[in-house]
Design a protein around this motif. Sequence first.
Motif, PDB file in Angstrom:
ATOM      1  N   GLY A   6      12.155  -2.903  -6.603  1.00 30.88           N
ATOM      2  CA  GLY A   6      10.766  -2.902  -7.050  1.00 30.88           C
ATOM      3  C   GLY A   6       9.721  -2.976  -5.952  1.00 30.88           C
ATOM      4  N   TYR A   7      10.142  -2.765  -4.708  1.00 29.78           N
ATOM      5  CA  TYR A   7       9.190  -2.829  -3.599  1.00 29.78           C
ATOM      6  C   TYR A   7       8.597  -1.455  -3.308  1.00 29.78           C
ATOM      7  CZ  TYR A   7      10.759  -7.563  -2.632  1.00 29.78           C
ATOM      8  OH  TYR A   7      11.029  -8.898  -2.745  1.00 29.78           O
ATOM      9  N   ASN A   8       7.348  -1.464  -2.828  1.00 29.54           N
ATOM     10  CA  ASN A   8       6.715  -0.263  -2.287  1.00 29.54           C
ATOM     11  C   ASN A   8       6.982  -0.238  -0.791  1.00 29.54           C
ATOM     12  OD1 ASN A   8       5.413   0.138  -4.862  1.00 29.54           O
ATOM     13  ND2 ASN A   8       3.976  -1.470  -4.250  1.00 29.54           N
ATOM     14  N   VAL A   9       7.539   0.838  -0.296  1.00 28.82           N
ATOM     15  CA  VAL A   9       7.966   0.899   1.106  1.00 28.82           C
ATOM     16  C   VAL A   9       7.228   2.011   1.833  1.00 28.82           C
ATOM     17  CG1 VAL A   9       9.927   1.120   2.672  1.00 28.82           C
ATOM     18  CG2 VAL A   9      10.263   0.077   0.420  1.00 28.82           C
ATOM     19  N   SER A  10       6.773   1.698   3.041  1.00 24.91           N
ATOM     20  CA  SER A  10       6.244   2.709   3.952  1.00 24.91           C
ATOM     21  C   SER A  10       7.031   2.636   5.255  1.00 24.91           C
ATOM     22  CB  SER A  10       4.752   2.467   4.232  1.00 24.91           C
ATOM     23  OG  SER A  10       4.261   3.412   5.171  1.00 24.91           O
ATOM     24  N   VAL A  11       7.519   3.773   5.699  1.00 17.70           N
ATOM     25  CA  VAL A  11       8.241   3.836   6.972  1.00 17.70           C
ATOM     26  C   VAL A  11       7.294   4.403   8.022  1.00 17.70           C
ATOM     27  CG1 VAL A  11      10.235   4.766   8.203  1.00 17.70           C
ATOM     28  CG2 VAL A  11      10.449   4.140   5.782  1.00 17.70           C
ATOM     29  N   ALA A  12       6.836   3.543   8.911  1.00 18.94           N
ATOM     30  CA  ALA A  12       5.925   3.988   9.974  1.00 18.94           C
ATOM     31  C   ALA A  12       6.681   4.886  10.957  1.00 18.94           C
ATOM     32  CB  ALA A  12       5.347   2.781  10.700  1.00 18.94           C
ATOM     33  N   GLN A  13       5.960   5.817  11.573  1.00 19.72           N
ATOM     34  CA  GLN A  13       6.574   6.712  12.549  1.00 19.72           C
ATOM     35  C   GLN A  13       5.825   6.659  13.890  1.00 19.72           C
ATOM     36  OE1 GLN A  13       9.417   8.064  12.295  1.00 19.72           O
ATOM     37  NE2 GLN A  13       9.773   9.230  10.434  1.00 19.72           N
ATOM     38  N   PRO A  14       5.828   5.487  14.557  1.00 14.36           N
ATOM     39  CA  PRO A  14       5.206   5.431  15.883  1.00 14.36           C
ATOM     40  C   PRO A  14       5.901   6.399  16.832  1.00 14.36           C
ATOM     41  CG  PRO A  14       6.505   3.444  15.438  1.00 14.36           C
ATOM     42  CD  PRO A  14       6.421   4.191  14.161  1.00 14.36           C
TER      43      PRO A  14
END
Length: 233
Positions: free
Chosen positions: A34-42
């Motif tokens: 149930g989590y909202n996930v964002s995968v950063a791309q530095p």
Amino acid sequence: MVVTKPIKNVVLVHGAFADGSGWEPVANILKNEGYNVSVAQPPETSYADDQKYTKAAIDIMGGPVVLVGHSYGGSIITEAGNHPNVAALVYIAAFALDEGESCASIEQALPQASKAFKPDSNGNWWIDEAHFAADFAADIPPEKAWFMAISQVPISTDAFTHKVTNPAWRHKPTWYMVATEDRSINPDQERMMARRAKAKTVEVKASHVAYMSHPKETAKLIEEAATSVSANH
């Protein structure tokens, strides 16, 4: 910061020589919980660039987040964690740097096992492909480690040597996963950084890419951070 409901936003930050795709197993577990996930791309082109991309990923979530960093990603979240929306920090075999420290200074103080880090003529660092699996990703399927080696993202000297000025772990709750078989950061340095940050710490028998070889344990630690912080605010 007042949190009135459980934290359901997680931002995942990759480390040197990798990109965000390695987070997929962890992201899938979190999504199913149930989590909202964002995968950063530095892009690893400079510390300033990496801060910019990570803060953008935090902004886009639009609310309180748990910020997670692997390896050099720990250096990134140590500063980006000062963002007002960051409620907790989770380090996965990562650099939890103090003021005036860089990834390079930690490596020099207590060297890692690997000798495969190589500079090029453009100010970037790579891992020698022949040693990538053994020194970086020894406990994932060989074909996956091979692909990581041939698609690795080099890290700039600027990113690796940049000194942290304001470590967020000094004033935000912190969790840490030590990878006991790590050949890219000395596990004793991981323990030292975790202890210093007063982090709630777990140890796993894993290579440097603990988040890939132990996604369930990684997700569990992130969820612990999310539920603990929401319960405490």
